[in-house]
Design a protein around this motif. Structure first.
Motif, mmCIF file in Angstrom:
data_model
loop_
_atom_site.group_PDB
_atom_site.id
_atom_site.type_symbol
_atom_site.label_atom_id
_atom_site.label_comp_id
_atom_site.label_asym_id
_atom_site.label_seq_id
_atom_site.Cartn_x
_atom_site.Cartn_y
_atom_site.Cartn_z
ATOM 1 N N GLY A 33 -16.686 -8.860 -7.132
ATOM 2 C CA GLY A 33 -16.968 -8.761 -5.703
ATOM 3 C C GLY A 33 -16.178 -9.770 -4.901
ATOM 4 N N GLY A 34 -15.714 -9.389 -3.756
ATOM 5 C CA GLY A 34 -14.898 -10.274 -2.946
ATOM 6 C C GLY A 34 -14.148 -9.437 -1.951
ATOM 7 N N LEU A 35 -13.205 -10.078 -1.273
ATOM 8 C CA LEU A 35 -12.413 -9.384 -0.277
ATOM 9 C C LEU A 35 -11.298 -8.641 -1.005
ATOM 10 C CD1 LEU A 35 -12.003 -9.039 2.750
ATOM 11 C CD2 LEU A 35 -10.753 -11.172 2.765
ATOM 12 N N GLY A 36 -11.415 -7.301 -1.121
ATOM 13 C CA GLY A 36 -10.381 -6.535 -1.800
ATOM 14 C C GLY A 36 -9.275 -6.162 -0.835
ATOM 15 N N LEU A 37 -8.057 -6.602 -1.092
ATOM 16 C CA LEU A 37 -6.930 -6.310 -0.217
ATOM 17 C C LEU A 37 -5.849 -5.574 -0.994
ATOM 18 C CD1 LEU A 37 -6.640 -9.747 1.581
ATOM 19 C CD2 LEU A 37 -7.615 -7.651 2.510
ATOM 20 N N VAL A 38 -5.001 -4.852 -0.275
ATOM 21 C CA VAL A 38 -3.914 -4.104 -0.901
ATOM 22 C C VAL A 38 -2.601 -4.601 -0.308
ATOM 23 C CG1 VAL A 38 -2.972 -1.814 -1.336
ATOM 24 C CG2 VAL A 38 -5.434 -2.108 -1.059
ATOM 25 N N ALA A 39 -1.584 -4.743 -1.154
ATOM 26 C CA ALA A 39 -0.263 -5.112 -0.643
ATOM 27 C C ALA A 39 0.778 -4.303 -1.401
ATOM 28 C CB ALA A 39 -0.016 -6.609 -0.832
ATOM 29 N N VAL A 60 -7.247 -18.836 -4.671
ATOM 30 C CA VAL A 60 -8.326 -18.228 -3.892
ATOM 31 C C VAL A 60 -8.692 -16.844 -4.417
ATOM 32 C CG1 VAL A 60 -7.803 -19.464 -1.768
ATOM 33 C CG2 VAL A 60 -6.653 -17.314 -2.239
ATOM 34 N N GLY A 61 -8.074 -16.396 -5.499
ATOM 35 C CA GLY A 61 -8.409 -15.086 -6.035
ATOM 36 C C GLY A 61 -7.432 -14.692 -7.114
ATOM 37 N N GLN A 62 -7.475 -13.400 -7.492
ATOM 38 C CA GLN A 62 -6.561 -12.945 -8.523
ATOM 39 C C GLN A 62 -6.152 -11.496 -8.309
ATOM 40 O OE1 GLN A 62 -8.513 -13.285 -12.291
ATOM 41 N NE2 GLN A 62 -9.940 -11.629 -11.883
ATOM 42 N N VAL A 63 -5.094 -11.078 -9.000
ATOM 43 C CA VAL A 63 -4.600 -9.710 -8.912
ATOM 44 C C VAL A 63 -5.518 -8.823 -9.747
ATOM 45 C CG1 VAL A 63 -2.700 -8.176 -9.500
ATOM 46 C CG2 VAL A 63 -2.230 -10.427 -8.563
ATOM 47 N N ARG A 64 -6.090 -7.784 -9.114
ATOM 48 C CA ARG A 64 -7.003 -6.913 -9.852
ATOM 49 C C ARG A 64 -6.231 -5.857 -10.629
ATOM 50 N NH1 ARG A 64 -10.657 -3.442 -6.272
ATOM 51 N NH2 ARG A 64 -11.395 -5.427 -5.480
ATOM 52 N N SER A 65 -5.306 -5.166 -9.969
ATOM 53 C CA SER A 65 -4.557 -4.129 -10.677
ATOM 54 C C SER A 65 -3.219 -3.897 -9.991
ATOM 55 C CB SER A 65 -5.353 -2.817 -10.723
ATOM 56 O OG SER A 65 -5.481 -2.311 -9.422
ATOM 57 N N ASP A 77 -3.396 -4.590 -5.982
ATOM 58 C CA ASP A 77 -4.755 -4.805 -5.477
ATOM 59 C C ASP A 77 -5.156 -6.252 -5.717
ATOM 60 O OD1 ASP A 77 -4.612 -1.816 -6.018
ATOM 61 O OD2 ASP A 77 -6.527 -1.998 -4.966
ATOM 62 N N LEU A 78 -5.555 -6.930 -4.661
ATOM 63 C CA LEU A 78 -5.906 -8.342 -4.764
ATOM 64 C C LEU A 78 -7.400 -8.532 -4.578
ATOM 65 C CD1 LEU A 78 -3.158 -9.705 -2.343
ATOM 66 C CD2 LEU A 78 -2.990 -9.519 -4.818
ATOM 67 N N ASP A 79 -7.969 -9.474 -5.330
ATOM 68 C CA ASP A 79 -9.354 -9.909 -5.143
ATOM 69 C C ASP A 79 -9.328 -11.306 -4.558
ATOM 70 O OD1 ASP A 79 -11.484 -8.298 -5.674
ATOM 71 O OD2 ASP A 79 -11.260 -8.448 -7.842
ATOM 72 N N VAL A 80 -9.746 -11.435 -3.324
ATOM 73 C CA VAL A 80 -9.702 -12.746 -2.669
ATOM 74 C C VAL A 80 -11.132 -13.169 -2.378
ATOM 75 C CG1 VAL A 80 -8.720 -14.017 -0.728
ATOM 76 C CG2 VAL A 80 -7.489 -12.099 -1.677
ATOM 77 N N PRO A 118 -12.303 -5.950 4.256
ATOM 78 C CA PRO A 118 -12.166 -5.508 2.862
ATOM 79 C C PRO A 118 -11.478 -4.145 2.775
ATOM 80 C CG PRO A 118 -14.347 -6.408 3.224
ATOM 81 C CD PRO A 118 -13.658 -6.402 4.554
ATOM 82 N N GLY A 119 -10.523 -4.003 1.879
ATOM 83 C CA GLY A 119 -9.808 -2.744 1.692
ATOM 84 C C GLY A 119 -8.587 -2.605 2.568
ATOM 85 N N ASP A 120 -8.365 -3.547 3.480
ATOM 86 C CA ASP A 120 -7.203 -3.476 4.370
ATOM 87 C C ASP A 120 -5.900 -3.685 3.614
ATOM 88 O OD1 ASP A 120 -8.639 -2.889 6.508
ATOM 89 O OD2 ASP A 120 -8.344 -4.776 7.605
#
Lengths: 154, 258
Positions: A33-39, A60-65, A77-80, A118-120
């Motif tokens: 759970g956290g701020l999921g961002l896409v780049a 401050v987070g890690q790369v999810r996929s 996909d980043l988890d921040v 989240p998801g932006d």
């Protein structure tokens, strides 16, 4: 007495298991759970899932996929951390720790008033520098002695 | 020439027959473990013998392995100026390989051989036949508590071994070699992953525990009922279990690892 010793042994063993799982293994109750961002990046150059996401060098987070997007760019996909407020014009760049170290994602904050939800998608991205390409360019420009290389002219 | 081929064939047939008997024996243990009566007192007694009595050798060896790993790792890493990642080297080696494998080998030598000798002596002194006379199944009463205790003790011993090793590595790396404590712990934490490393480590420990428990009780149960037979069964337990552990370690690593 014997039962007491067995009880102590089992407790010590379970404590060791818990220490290894939570302290060393980094298991947490919170989950992803956290701020999921896409780049989206043109080139990720060896970035791997679970790589660090840092702001000013602080994790401050890690790369999810990492997947391939429909337009053939790398979708990361980043988890921040959920508590962070990031402006919409934040820049994500892929950096290397040291010359040949691990790849990580660094976020540089922008100045907008509006914040990412989240998801932006992070619009401003900076691709990884692939060392071989830089070296290749260096070799070509050095080998031609300052004159225009025939391959580059084509 | 024919005799050599014949011997080879006989060896192959004996190996397959032995494997089949071992599998049947294992199935009997599994059935006895799940069917009532649950023999809690016997199980606790075995936990004491296999677990508490192995504690000293496990913690001392863990400490020594961690210390020597840290020393060797530091001397290699410092050449590349990478002594900050000492924690990752010590942690990953201990969690992935050395912890479960060395614990299983030590437990085979300490507890597995003792189990074989104990059951073998019961066979030699016809105690198991006496149980059968009273229509008590020796697999249920004698074998199952020991095998199940070995299975449950192994992950705990392995975890204690790893924690002792990490402590020993920290002691040498930070105390003696002067690596920054924060750098040691953070490289350890970022290198060790829960799913890939910790879960894989406990999976190994559980599989090794089952293997050692099965082999040790089987060798004791099928020992030749003489003093020499019990001795050779004990030796065979240590040899067979050690080789099996190392072979299974390779395959678990290959199947689980990334």
């Amino acid at each position: 007495m014997r039962d007491f010793l067995v009880g102590c042994f089992v407790l010590a063993g379970l404590a060791a298991v818990a220490y290894l799982s939570f302290q060393v293994g980094g298991l947490s109750w919170k989950g992803p759970g956290g701020l999921g961002l896409v780049a989206n990046f043109d080139e990720i150059g060896g970035l791997k899932p679970r790589a660090q996401v840092v702001i000013a060098g602080v994790k401050v987070g890690q790369v999810r996929s990492i997947t391939l997007d429909r337009d053939y760019r790398a979708r990361v996909d980043l988890d921040v951390d959920a508590g962070l407020k990031l402006p919409v014009d934040t820049t994500a760049s892929i950096m290397t720790s040291g010359l040949l170290g691990d790849r990580y994602v660094s976020l540089q904050l922008g100045g907008e008033q509006e914040m990412l939800k989240p998801g932006d998608k992070i619009t401003f991205t900076e691709s990884a520098v692939v060392l071989e390409r830089v070296l290749g360019k260096l070799v070509y420009s050095g080998g031609s002695g300052g004159k225009t290389d025939s391959k580059e002219a084509q | 020439m024919t005799a050599v081929v014949q011997d080879l064939g006989w060896l192959a047939v004996r190996f397959v027959v032995d494997l089949g008997r071992l599998a049947t024996f294992g199935a009997q243990i599994v059935r006895a473990a799940f069917l009532p009566p649950v023999r809690v007192r016997l199980f606790v007694a075995e936990l004491f013998k296999l677990g508490v009595l192995s504690l000293v050798i496990i913690s001392v060896c863990g400490l020594a392995v961690g210390m020597v790993l840290s020393l060797q790792g530091y001397n290699t890493l410092v050449r590349f100026g990478a002594e900050q990642s000492l924690g990752a080297v010590v942690g990953l080696s201990l969690v992935r390989e050395l912890g479960p494998v060395l614990t299983a080998l030590l437990a085979t030598g300490r507890a597995g051989s003792a189990t074989t000798a104990e059951i073998g002596t019961m066979v030699a002194t016809e105690q198991l036949d006496a149980l059968r006379m009273m229509s008590v199944d020796p697999v249920d009463l004698v074998v199952t508590p020991r095998a199940v205790a070995m299975l449950s003790v192994m992950p705990l011993l392995s975890a204690l071994f790893i924690v002792c090793g990490l402590f020993g590595g920290y002691l040498v790396g930070v105390g003696l070699m002067g690596v920054d404590p924060g750098a040691y712990m953070s490289s350890l934490r970022s290198a060790v992953d829960f799913r890939d490393d910790i879960v894989g480590s406990f999976l190994k420990a559980i599989v090794f525990g089952a293997l050692v428990g099965l082999i040790a009780t089987y060798r004791g149960f099928t020992a030749t009922p003489t003093s020499a037979g019990v001795g050779s069964a004990t030796t065979s337990t240590v040899v067979v279990a050690s080789v099996t552990i190392l072979i299974f370690d390779y395959f678990i690593t290959a199947l689980w690892g990334v």
